[in-house]
Design an enzyme around this catalytic site. Structure first.
Site, mmCIF file in Angstrom:
data_model
loop_
_atom_site.group_PDB
_atom_site.id
_atom_site.type_symbol
_atom_site.label_atom_id
_atom_site.label_comp_id
_atom_site.label_asym_id
_atom_site.label_seq_id
_atom_site.Cartn_x
_atom_site.Cartn_y
_atom_site.Cartn_z
ATOM 1 N N ALA A 111 0.764 -1.334 -0.071
ATOM 2 C CA ALA A 111 0.023 0.030 0.259
ATOM 3 C C ALA A 111 0.834 1.438 -0.048
ATOM 4 C CB ALA A 111 -0.956 0.026 0.944
ATOM 5 N N ALA A 112 2.104 1.198 0.361
ATOM 6 C CA ALA A 112 2.821 2.468 0.595
ATOM 7 C C ALA A 112 3.208 3.051 -0.765
ATOM 8 C CB ALA A 112 3.820 2.220 1.471
ATOM 9 N N GLU A 134 1.929 -2.469 4.357
ATOM 10 C CA GLU A 134 3.244 -2.211 3.806
ATOM 11 C C GLU A 134 4.317 -3.009 4.201
ATOM 12 O OE1 GLU A 134 4.323 -1.060 0.910
ATOM 13 O OE2 GLU A 134 6.417 -1.415 1.588
ATOM 14 N N CYS A 232 3.108 -0.805 -12.531
ATOM 15 C CA CYS A 232 3.507 0.511 -13.364
ATOM 16 C C CYS A 232 4.578 -0.046 -14.540
ATOM 17 C CB CYS A 232 3.773 1.711 -12.503
ATOM 18 S SG CYS A 232 4.989 1.343 -11.462
HETATM 19 N N1 SAM Z 1 -0.011 1.075 -3.881
HETATM 20 C C1 SAM Z 1 0.978 2.002 -3.487
HETATM 21 C C2 SAM Z 1 0.389 3.335 -4.215
HETATM 22 O O1 SAM Z 1 -0.582 3.546 -4.899
HETATM 23 O O2 SAM Z 1 0.925 4.408 -3.473
HETATM 24 C C3 SAM Z 1 2.239 1.539 -4.454
HETATM 25 C C4 SAM Z 1 2.571 0.437 -4.156
HETATM 26 S S1 SAM Z 1 4.248 0.145 -4.788
HETATM 27 C C5 SAM Z 1 4.070 -0.346 -6.481
HETATM 28 C C6 SAM Z 1 4.750 -1.409 -4.526
HETATM 29 C C7 SAM Z 1 4.876 -1.806 -2.892
HETATM 30 O O3 SAM Z 1 5.182 -3.058 -2.586
HETATM 31 C C8 SAM Z 1 6.167 -0.838 -2.313
HETATM 32 O O4 SAM Z 1 5.512 -0.151 -1.304
HETATM 33 C C9 SAM Z 1 7.013 -2.071 -1.803
HETATM 34 O O5 SAM Z 1 7.829 -1.410 -0.538
HETATM 35 C C10 SAM Z 1 6.259 -3.270 -1.448
HETATM 36 N N2 SAM Z 1 6.777 -4.261 -1.536
HETATM 37 C C11 SAM Z 1 8.041 -4.698 -2.052
HETATM 38 N N3 SAM Z 1 8.488 -6.108 -1.867
HETATM 39 C C12 SAM Z 1 7.351 -6.700 -1.287
HETATM 40 C C13 SAM Z 1 7.046 -7.935 -0.993
HETATM 41 N N4 SAM Z 1 8.028 -8.844 -1.037
HETATM 42 N N5 SAM Z 1 5.739 -8.149 -0.545
HETATM 43 C C14 SAM Z 1 4.786 -7.366 -0.531
HETATM 44 N N6 SAM Z 1 5.079 -6.096 -0.843
HETATM 45 C C15 SAM Z 1 6.258 -5.650 -1.178
#
Ligand code: SAM
Length: 431
Positions: A111-112, A134, A232
């Site tokens: 979510a972050a 997150e 993305c």
């Molecule tokens: N949904 C967010 C937004 O709209 O602001 C952006 C999310 S970003 C594309 C993907 C997120 O997945 C990152 O914050 C990252 O830290 C997290 N992430 C990285 N590795 C991960 C894992 N193994 N499992 C779950 N989340 C992960």
């Protein structure tokens, strides 16, 4: 012109064929910027009426989003007041997929910093339970700040792995969003590191990670519920191929809608999104224990007295008071969250030390708009408050909600015509 990786160029040429030149030409344009009006705080019409000319608002994107060419909009008092969220325009299109889904129990698994969490929260309109997770704790803190700034009341922010979330919430949610970590091919214009970090090996690594995340996410979707997957990036392995492989592994899911936005087909940096549905009729939920609310009547009385004085009324809901005096308003029907790292629970209300109640910043952001005791600053005056300055104001002694116009920024405490600044130090405006 951006120096794109050679192998990426070759892959895109193969993928897009005659459309490749148009795709390439899009890299000559500046990145498209957007902002989403926070309809939890004001209507779109109200926002257009107060948005200053320097916001350079352009036409609509989708939902509550508009294009903008304004600069430094993250440092504007209206941003601090949570009136909008700066969001890449094609990312907003995920909201078109979540709009019609049932949203009583929603999980945003990756979510972050919160673009899609806050978008879905707007669609939920304060109803239902929103769990924003997150894995990276530092990023979860930023997510939590955005949830607070936007005045969202029905959300818990967690920082856990997909495995932990899946174990905790089996078949629990009627909507799960996986906005997956990806190779970020749609970020080449916006993020410096996206290009040097790109490689075919990284694409394969991302695809393997997405597969794992999706499998865990699937376990949390209730019968008849929806799973939305987005990235993305443009690579087949992470997008259409990922969805196809998921469907082969999970025959109880079907694909309802899929969309790929390229920068030459949509004014944005590009996004992929798919809406999936888990079989079953009627929709059935798994049961979880309710959140175990810990009550402290004395603390609640102090909180209620504060609310009656400053707000003129008391927010409705279960007040959870920790043994150390920190208090939270728990959203109705929140499940037990024991065992997961909890970053934010509903709305932080404040602290009770046995003598005094000290309000939390979140209380102003979530409920301050309806306050009885408010100070209304201009945008220019608000900048001083956001920098942490005290100021003179002819008002009665005690706590007061400090606003830009009618929109809360935080608390102040008036003593003899001077308003002491209670804007959190960590969030202050630094220019
Ligand atoms: N949904 C967010 C937004 O709209 O602001 C952006 C999310 S970003 C594309 C993907 C997120 O997945 C990152 O914050 C990252 O830290 C997290 N992430 C990285 N590795 C991960 C894992 N193994 N499992 C779950 N989340 C992960």
């Amino acid at each position: 012109m951006i120096d794109l990786p050679e192998k990426f160029i070759k892959r895109m040429q193969e993928r897009l064929g005659k459309d490749y030149p148009a795709f390439l030409a899009s890299y000559r344009e500046d990145p498209a910027k957007g902002l989403r009006i926070n309809t939890l705080k004001l209507s779109k019409e109200e926002f257009f009426a107060i948005a200053p000319a320097e916001f350079k608002l352009q036409g609509p994107v989708t939902g509550d989003g508009v294009y903008t060419e304004g600069e430094k909009l993250g440092a504007d008092p209206y941003h601090f007041a949570g009136l909008y969220y700066l969001q890449e325009p094609s990312a907003m299109k995920v909201g078109d997929l979540t709009l019609a889904c049932r949203k009583e129990r929603v999980l945003d698994l990756c979510a972050a910093p919160g673009g899609k969490t806050t978008l879905i929260a707007q669609q939920m309109g304060g109803k239902g339970i929103l769990i924003a997770n997150e894995i990276d704790y530092k990023r979860a803190k930023i997510l939590s700040e955005n949830v607070e700034r936007m005045g969202i009341r029905n959300c818990a922010v967690l920082s856990a792995s997909p495995e932990t979330v899946a174990e905790k919430f089996p078949a629990y949610f009627d909507l799960v969003l996986v906005d997956a970590p990806c190779s970020g091919e749609g970020m080449f214009k916006k993020e410096e590191n996206a290009i040097p970090e790109w490689s075919e090996e990284n694409v394969a690594m991302c695809a393997a990670r997405q597969r794992m995340i999706l499998d865990r996410a699937a376990e949390t979707v209730c019968a008849g519920g929806n799973l939305v997957y987005s990235t993305c990036t443009f690579s087949e392995e992470e997008d259409e191929g990922q969805v196809e492989a998921f469907l082969a592994r999970h025959p109880d899911f079907t694909l309802k809608r899929q969309q790929k936005l390229y920068p030459h087909t949509f004014r944005g940096e590009g996004h992929f999104m798919a809406l999936l549905e888990r079989a079953s009729d009627p929709l059935s939920y798994s049961r979880l224990k309710q959140f175990p609310v810990r009550r402290d009547r004395e603390a609640e009385r102090a909180f209620e007295a504060f609310c009656r004085d400053v707000f003129g009324k008391v927010p409705v809901g279960a007040v959870h008071t920790l043994a150390d005096g920190r208090m939270y308003l728990v959203p109705a029907d929140m499940p037990d969250l024991t065992g997961v790292s909890l970053v934010r629970l509903g709305v932080g209300l404040g602290e009770w030390d046995g003598k005094l109640f000290k309000p939390a910043h979140a209380l102003a952001m979530a409920f301050g708009q309806e306050a009885k005791k408010k100070i209304s600053l201009s945008r220019e005056e608000a900048k001083g408050y956001l920098r942490g300055e005290t100021f003179e104001w002819d008002t009665e002694n005690g706590w007061v909600v400090v606003c830009v116009g009618k929109f809360p920024l935080g608390f102040g405490k008036a003593v003899g015509g001077t308003v002491k600044n209670h804007y959190p130090k960590a969030l202050r405006l630094r220019s």
